[in-house]
Motif scaffolding. Structure first.
Motif, short mmCIF file in Angstrom:
data_model
loop_
_atom_site.label_atom_id
_atom_site.label_comp_id
_atom_site.label_asym_id
_atom_site.label_seq_id
_atom_site.Cartn_x
_atom_site.Cartn_y
_atom_site.Cartn_z
N MET A 93 12.34 7.75 7.33
CA MET A 93 11.65 7.21 6.15
C MET A 93 10.13 7.38 6.29
SD MET A 93 13.74 5.94 3.84
CE MET A 93 15.35 5.21 3.54
N GLU A 94 9.63 7.24 7.52
CA GLU A 94 8.21 7.44 7.76
C GLU A 94 7.83 8.91 7.58
OE1 GLU A 94 6.62 5.89 11.35
OE2 GLU A 94 7.08 3.80 10.85
N TRP A 95 8.66 9.81 8.08
CA TRP A 95 8.35 11.23 7.91
C TRP A 95 8.14 11.57 6.44
CZ3 TRP A 95 12.59 14.12 11.26
CH2 TRP A 95 12.51 13.66 12.58
N LEU A 96 9.00 11.02 5.59
CA LEU A 96 8.92 11.32 4.17
C LEU A 96 7.65 10.79 3.53
CD1 LEU A 96 12.65 10.56 3.28
CD2 LEU A 96 11.56 12.81 3.20
N ARG A 97 6.99 9.83 4.19
CA ARG A 97 5.77 9.23 3.65
C ARG A 97 4.51 9.62 4.44
NH1 ARG A 97 10.09 6.44 2.66
NH2 ARG A 97 10.29 5.11 0.81
N SER A 98 4.64 10.55 5.35
CA SER A 98 3.49 10.91 6.17
C SER A 98 2.34 11.43 5.31
CB SER A 98 3.89 11.98 7.18
OG SER A 98 2.74 12.41 7.91
N GLU A 118 16.46 3.76 -3.29
CA GLU A 118 17.87 3.36 -3.41
C GLU A 118 18.51 3.15 -2.04
OE1 GLU A 118 22.01 5.40 -5.11
OE2 GLU A 118 20.04 6.06 -5.87
N TYR A 119 18.13 3.96 -1.07
CA TYR A 119 18.77 3.91 0.25
C TYR A 119 18.01 3.03 1.24
CZ TYR A 119 22.19 7.40 -1.07
OH TYR A 119 23.23 8.06 -1.68
N PHE A 120 16.90 2.44 0.84
CA PHE A 120 16.13 1.56 1.71
C PHE A 120 16.93 0.30 2.02
CE2 PHE A 120 13.12 -2.15 1.65
CZ PHE A 120 12.68 -2.00 2.95
N LEU A 159 3.23 -5.64 11.34
CA LEU A 159 2.73 -5.59 9.96
C LEU A 159 3.73 -4.89 9.04
CD1 LEU A 159 -1.07 -4.83 10.54
CD2 LEU A 159 0.02 -7.02 9.94
N CYS A 160 4.50 -3.96 9.59
CA CYS A 160 5.58 -3.35 8.80
C CYS A 160 6.62 -4.41 8.42
CB CYS A 160 6.23 -2.22 9.57
SG CYS A 160 5.22 -0.72 9.68
N CYS A 161 6.94 -5.30 9.36
CA CYS A 161 7.84 -6.42 9.05
C CYS A 161 7.27 -7.27 7.92
CB CYS A 161 8.06 -7.28 10.29
SG CYS A 161 9.02 -6.53 11.61
N ALA A 162 5.99 -7.58 8.03
CA ALA A 162 5.35 -8.42 7.01
C ALA A 162 5.35 -7.74 5.65
CB ALA A 162 3.93 -8.76 7.45
N TRP A 163 5.16 -6.41 5.65
CA TRP A 163 5.17 -5.66 4.38
C TRP A 163 6.56 -5.73 3.73
CZ3 TRP A 163 1.29 -2.63 1.98
CH2 TRP A 163 1.74 -1.89 0.87
N ILE A 164 7.59 -5.53 4.52
CA ILE A 164 8.96 -5.57 3.98
C ILE A 164 9.26 -6.95 3.42
CG2 ILE A 164 11.40 -5.42 4.58
CD1 ILE A 164 10.54 -3.30 6.72
N GLU A 165 8.85 -7.99 4.15
CA GLU A 165 9.09 -9.35 3.65
C GLU A 165 8.34 -9.60 2.35
OE1 GLU A 165 8.37 -14.00 4.92
OE2 GLU A 165 6.98 -12.43 5.51
N PHE A 170 9.74 -0.11 1.59
CA PHE A 170 9.43 0.47 2.89
C PHE A 170 7.92 0.52 3.07
CE2 PHE A 170 8.97 3.67 6.17
CZ PHE A 170 9.98 3.29 7.05
N PRO A 171 7.42 0.17 4.25
CA PRO A 171 5.97 0.09 4.45
C PRO A 171 5.30 1.45 4.52
CG PRO A 171 7.13 -0.38 6.49
CD PRO A 171 8.17 -0.29 5.43
N PRO A 172 4.02 1.52 4.18
CA PRO A 172 3.26 2.77 4.34
C PRO A 172 3.04 3.07 5.82
CG PRO A 172 1.80 0.98 3.70
CD PRO A 172 3.20 0.43 3.64
#
Length: 256
Positions: A93-98, A118-120, A159-165, A170-172
């Motif tokens: 998922m990160e690769w797709l947002r690099s 949809e798949y997140f 911070l990725c956890c905090a973003w998801i919450e 999905f976080p940047p």
């Protein structure tokens, strides 16, 4: 360096008789806290020729090469990548947002970006980032003197956890976006500003006295998300049919 990386990717295609669908930066350079001597962590998805998929035996579905100039190439074959995508695999998922894209050909990556909402799976991704943060904290930040560059490798997944919450998405990849959106305490922001400047300048970030404001922030966040993960976060089970269709479409498009 980008031209050199693109040349090496083309060489890899020719040597292995594959087609690379897309290739991106996936390490500290993409996260935004690289130093002058950071590795180049290039990650890619590729397809084999159609006959490769018609064997009754399982074959190696990934490849790795470490080249001069600290160039680390690592890729997944498309079918492997789609199986992981179905599970909301965070590295993919990160690769797709690099923010750093070296190569993108055909429509597969863009279609995956569209499908990624949809798949997140927030539960799977939160678990991934929480265990990354807690593991790095236990390994590197427990003593009075710590390897201070490891703060980045604990704080970013937290911070990725905090973003998801907070956002349910999905976080940047970029560390500065996460910090600007989620960190409000001035003492934490000041410590991060100093630490980031040191790392980007190429200063050796070895063992130093631990940074207490960051220690306190990290422990609080780890405790919080340890409880949060027990609270019944949504777990998703997306279908496979769309990914099967995308797999077939890609093979047909690439080798038509």
């Amino acid at each position: 360096m980008k031209t050199h990386i693109q040349s090496e990717l083309k060489n890899l295609e020719n040597r292995k008789d594959i087609k690379i669908l897309f290739a991106v930066e996936s390490g500290s350079r993409a996260w935004g806290f690289e130093s002058v001597n950071s590795d180049w962590d290039v990650r890619f998805i590729y397809v084999q020729r159609p006959e490769w998929y018609m064997s009754i035996d399982e074959q190696k579905d990934s490849m790795e090469e470490m080249l001069p100039n600290e160039l680390d190439l690592s890729g997944w074959e498309l079918r492997k990548a789609l199986k992981l995508f179905r599970k909301s695999n965070p590295p993919l998922m990160e690769w797709l947002r690099s923010p750093i894209v070296y190569h993108e050909e055909y429509k597969t990556a863009e279609k995956l970006r569209v499908l990624s909402t949809e798949y997140f799976n927030p539960k799977a991704c939160l678990n991934h980032y929480f265990h990354m943060a807690s593991g790095n904290y236990k390994d590197y930040l427990q003593n009075e003197e710590v390897r201070i560059k490891k703060y980045f490798y604990v704080l970013r997944p937290l911070l990725c956890c905090a973003w998801i919450e907070k956002f349910g998405t999905f976080p940047p990849m970029e560390f500065d976006i996460l910090v600007n959106e989620l960190v409000k305490e001035k003492s934490i922001l000041q410590e991060l500003e100093v630490l980031l400047a040191k790392k980007k300048s190429g200063q050796e970030l070895g063992l130093e006295k631990r940074i207490e404001p960051l220690q306190k922030f990290i422990v609080e966040q780890l405790d919080y998300f340890a409880l949060y993960l027990k609270s019944g976060i949504l777990d998703t089970h997306p279908e496979t049919q769309k990914l099967n269709a995308l797999f077939r479409e890609t093979i047909q498009e690439v080798w038509a």
